[in-house]
Design a protein around this motif. Sequence first.
Motif, short mmCIF file in Angstrom:
data_model
loop_
_atom_site.label_atom_id
_atom_site.label_comp_id
_atom_site.label_asym_id
_atom_site.label_seq_id
_atom_site.Cartn_x
_atom_site.Cartn_y
_atom_site.Cartn_z
N GLU A 137 34.13 47.66 70.90
CA GLU A 137 33.35 48.90 70.94
C GLU A 137 33.78 49.77 72.11
O GLU A 137 34.01 50.98 71.95
CB GLU A 137 31.85 48.57 71.04
CG GLU A 137 30.96 49.80 71.09
CD GLU A 137 29.52 49.45 71.39
OE1 GLU A 137 28.68 50.38 71.45
OE2 GLU A 137 29.21 48.25 71.58
N ALA A 138 33.90 49.16 73.29
CA ALA A 138 34.31 49.92 74.48
C ALA A 138 35.71 50.50 74.30
O ALA A 138 35.98 51.64 74.74
CB ALA A 138 34.26 49.02 75.71
N ALA A 139 36.60 49.75 73.66
CA ALA A 139 37.96 50.24 73.44
C ALA A 139 37.96 51.45 72.50
O ALA A 139 38.73 52.41 72.71
CB ALA A 139 38.83 49.13 72.86
N ILE A 140 37.11 51.42 71.50
CA ILE A 140 37.01 52.55 70.57
C ILE A 140 36.54 53.81 71.31
O ILE A 140 37.09 54.90 71.12
CB ILE A 140 36.05 52.21 69.41
CG1 ILE A 140 36.67 51.13 68.52
CG2 ILE A 140 35.73 53.46 68.58
CD1 ILE A 140 35.75 50.62 67.44
N TYR A 141 35.54 53.65 72.18
CA TYR A 141 35.07 54.81 72.94
C TYR A 141 36.17 55.33 73.86
O TYR A 141 36.34 56.54 74.02
CB TYR A 141 33.85 54.41 73.78
CG TYR A 141 32.63 54.02 72.97
CD1 TYR A 141 32.33 54.66 71.79
CD2 TYR A 141 31.78 53.00 73.41
CE1 TYR A 141 31.22 54.29 71.05
CE2 TYR A 141 30.66 52.64 72.69
CZ TYR A 141 30.38 53.28 71.50
OH TYR A 141 29.27 52.93 70.77
N TRP A 142 36.93 54.43 74.47
CA TRP A 142 37.98 54.84 75.40
C TRP A 142 39.08 55.62 74.68
O TRP A 142 39.51 56.67 75.12
CB TRP A 142 38.56 53.61 76.10
CG TRP A 142 39.64 53.96 77.09
CD1 TRP A 142 39.49 54.47 78.35
CD2 TRP A 142 41.05 53.85 76.87
NE1 TRP A 142 40.71 54.67 78.94
CE2 TRP A 142 41.69 54.30 78.06
CE3 TRP A 142 41.84 53.41 75.80
CZ2 TRP A 142 43.08 54.31 78.19
CZ3 TRP A 142 43.22 53.43 75.93
CH2 TRP A 142 43.81 53.87 77.12
N GLY A 193 37.69 59.00 73.52
CA GLY A 193 37.20 59.91 74.54
C GLY A 193 35.72 60.17 74.44
O GLY A 193 35.24 61.26 74.79
N VAL A 194 34.96 59.20 73.96
CA VAL A 194 33.52 59.35 73.77
C VAL A 194 32.77 58.69 74.92
O VAL A 194 33.06 57.55 75.29
CB VAL A 194 33.09 58.71 72.42
CG1 VAL A 194 31.57 58.67 72.31
CG2 VAL A 194 33.69 59.48 71.25
N ASP A 195 31.79 59.40 75.45
CA ASP A 195 30.88 58.85 76.45
C ASP A 195 29.61 58.43 75.73
O ASP A 195 28.80 59.26 75.36
CB ASP A 195 30.56 59.88 77.53
CG ASP A 195 29.67 59.31 78.64
OD1 ASP A 195 29.25 58.14 78.54
OD2 ASP A 195 29.35 60.07 79.58
N GLU A 196 29.47 57.14 75.47
CA GLU A 196 28.35 56.65 74.68
C GLU A 196 27.00 56.91 75.34
O GLU A 196 25.96 56.94 74.67
CB GLU A 196 28.50 55.15 74.43
CG GLU A 196 28.50 54.32 75.72
CD GLU A 196 28.61 52.84 75.46
OE1 GLU A 196 27.80 52.32 74.68
OE2 GLU A 196 29.51 52.21 76.05
N ARG A 197 27.00 57.11 76.67
CA ARG A 197 25.73 57.33 77.38
C ARG A 197 25.29 58.79 77.35
O ARG A 197 24.16 59.09 77.74
CB ARG A 197 25.87 56.87 78.83
CG ARG A 197 26.11 55.36 79.00
CD ARG A 197 26.59 55.01 80.38
NE ARG A 197 27.91 55.61 80.65
CZ ARG A 197 28.58 55.44 81.77
NH1 ARG A 197 28.08 54.70 82.74
NH2 ARG A 197 29.77 56.01 81.93
N THR A 205 29.46 53.98 65.44
CA THR A 205 30.31 52.87 65.88
C THR A 205 29.53 51.56 65.90
O THR A 205 30.00 50.53 65.40
CB THR A 205 30.89 53.16 67.27
OG1 THR A 205 31.65 54.37 67.23
CG2 THR A 205 31.80 52.03 67.73
N ARG A 206 28.34 51.58 66.50
CA ARG A 206 27.54 50.35 66.58
C ARG A 206 27.13 49.86 65.19
O ARG A 206 27.15 48.66 64.92
CB ARG A 206 26.30 50.59 67.44
CG ARG A 206 26.61 50.82 68.92
CD ARG A 206 25.34 50.81 69.75
NE ARG A 206 25.61 51.26 71.11
CZ ARG A 206 25.35 52.46 71.57
NH1 ARG A 206 24.79 53.37 70.77
NH2 ARG A 206 25.65 52.81 72.81
N THR A 207 26.73 50.80 64.34
CA THR A 207 26.33 50.40 62.98
C THR A 207 27.47 49.73 62.24
O THR A 207 27.28 48.69 61.60
CB THR A 207 25.85 51.63 62.20
OG1 THR A 207 24.75 52.23 62.86
CG2 THR A 207 25.42 51.23 60.80
N THR A 208 28.64 50.29 62.35
CA THR A 208 29.80 49.73 61.64
C THR A 208 30.20 48.38 62.21
O THR A 208 30.41 47.41 61.46
CB THR A 208 30.99 50.70 61.72
OG1 THR A 208 30.61 51.98 61.20
CG2 THR A 208 32.16 50.17 60.92
#
Length: 567
Positions: free
Chosen positions: A46-51, A54-58, A175-178
């Motif tokens: 999950e963290a790699a996908i955000y990186w 370029g998504v800031d999940e917070r 992302t989390r749902t998937t």
Amino acid sequence: MTMIGWLQIILFCVIIVALAKPLGGYMTRVFNGERTFMSPVLRPIEAAIYWVSGVDERREQHWLTYTVAMLLFHVGGFLIIYGVMRLQAMLPFNPADQSAVAPDLSFNTAISFITNTNWQNYGGESTVSYLVQMLGLTHQNFLSAATGIALAVALIRGFSRASVRTVGNFWGDVTRTTLYVLLPICVVYTLFLVWQGIPQTLGAYVDATTLEGAKQTIAVGPVASQVAIKMLGTNGGGFFNANAAHPFENPTALSNFVQMLSIFLIGAAMTNVFGRMVGNQRQGWAILAVMGVLFIAGVAVTYWAEANGTSIMHALGLTGGNMEGKEVRFGIVASSLFAVITTAASCGAVNAMHDSFTALGGMIPLINMQLGEIIIGGVGAGLYGMLLFVVLAIFVAGLMVGRTPEYVGKKIEAREVKMAMLAILVLPLMYLGWTAVGVVYPAAVASMANAGPHGFTEVLYAFTSATGNNGSAFAGLTGNTFFYNLTLASAMFVGRFFMIVPAMAIAGSLAAKKSIPPSAGTFPTTGGLFVGLVVGVILIIGGLTFFPALALGPIVEHLAMNAGNVF
């Protein structure tokens, strides 16, 4: 109707209710960003996908930003599906050498799969390649389902939060749902389906010699993985033209029962997610009870109609119910139950031909869709659709007692009621409007295989299924024409997104409001009175929109067939 048949129905309902709470608890932790037993494996991914993205999940989003992100996300999905269908002749994993799909059919299919409708104006095994099935269709089955769940969670946050302007982060929710919900279940589910006999291969179609010496080509492919998400994500798009009636998509009675369970699994659990996130699980159980009342009523009517047949069948000596269009390995009860489940849940997969049901048996799937796919409904979509009716029911209750209506600590005011009505009324505008055109426009009339009320119902069913993002068909209608490819696509697009935008506006409005503690004048929303009120509002509003159309189709056909006339 038999005791064994009713035991199957009861067993199905008991298992769904039993699974709703544990899965709802797990999903709540996922949506709240809490640690789960899957976190050690999936959190690095999950963290790699955000990186990479370029998504800031917070960083949370305003409801309008959330909605725009969702719409842009679907533009990308549309382009992928349309592109691979138009270019499939030049792409790999095409053992049957399928040619490029026509532009209007590609357009219809792309809209169909991004809207979680999965209406199919084509036969999968004779039209599209393995790459299209995997990269285009199965891939979008995951993302459209994840989108529906994410939107429902955003609306729940509107009810559960107070004095804030954000409803979550769309990219994080999808992302989390998937990763945490859809993929883990589908991996296990796919292995189960392979064990039951469903193919999962990239090998070429198989040539066989029949007992008569003729040559037959047997289509195979990566079927099990697509069937798993098509059922779990209430997508419904089949690998084969016959869908879940095909032995390579649904080979056994056990696979059939598990597929029915998987259609309702996440939708039912979402009601528990709602209860947990608003701080009172009884609120979720009350919503599930509303869904259950409507579902059981529909199953009872359909099962009764199919088990009893018609007077014409009896006159011909055909007793034992209506078996036309049904697989012998499933029988009447499993076919009737599947038909109600798939249309109550916005899935659209079929294990029997709805066009061959009796008039009243076919009417219930039509009603399920015309109510807005809220009886469990699509994953996520069913819950936010039901919450729109809850808003209206609470408004009606407020009018009766003469005070501002409240629900789970939030005042329901004019803005929320207007948005709810806008979302609900756009549905009959599409399916009734396009049906009116379809039964008079010469090119559309030419696609009808039947005249009279049954032919009318086939057209009405098609546009209702498209608008409700269901995807099942009544058959008897040639849908792969320029007229139907474009009009059904427009119905699917409006039915999905013109309902989502008002629902998200409600989420943003509610999130910004303060929470109000319950008082002596607060209408209780966890008991039988509330359940009855919501059911009544659904039937009244739904009846005003769909009954005139039903009177011209299934009801007239039922009366005529039992009077000895055949259409």
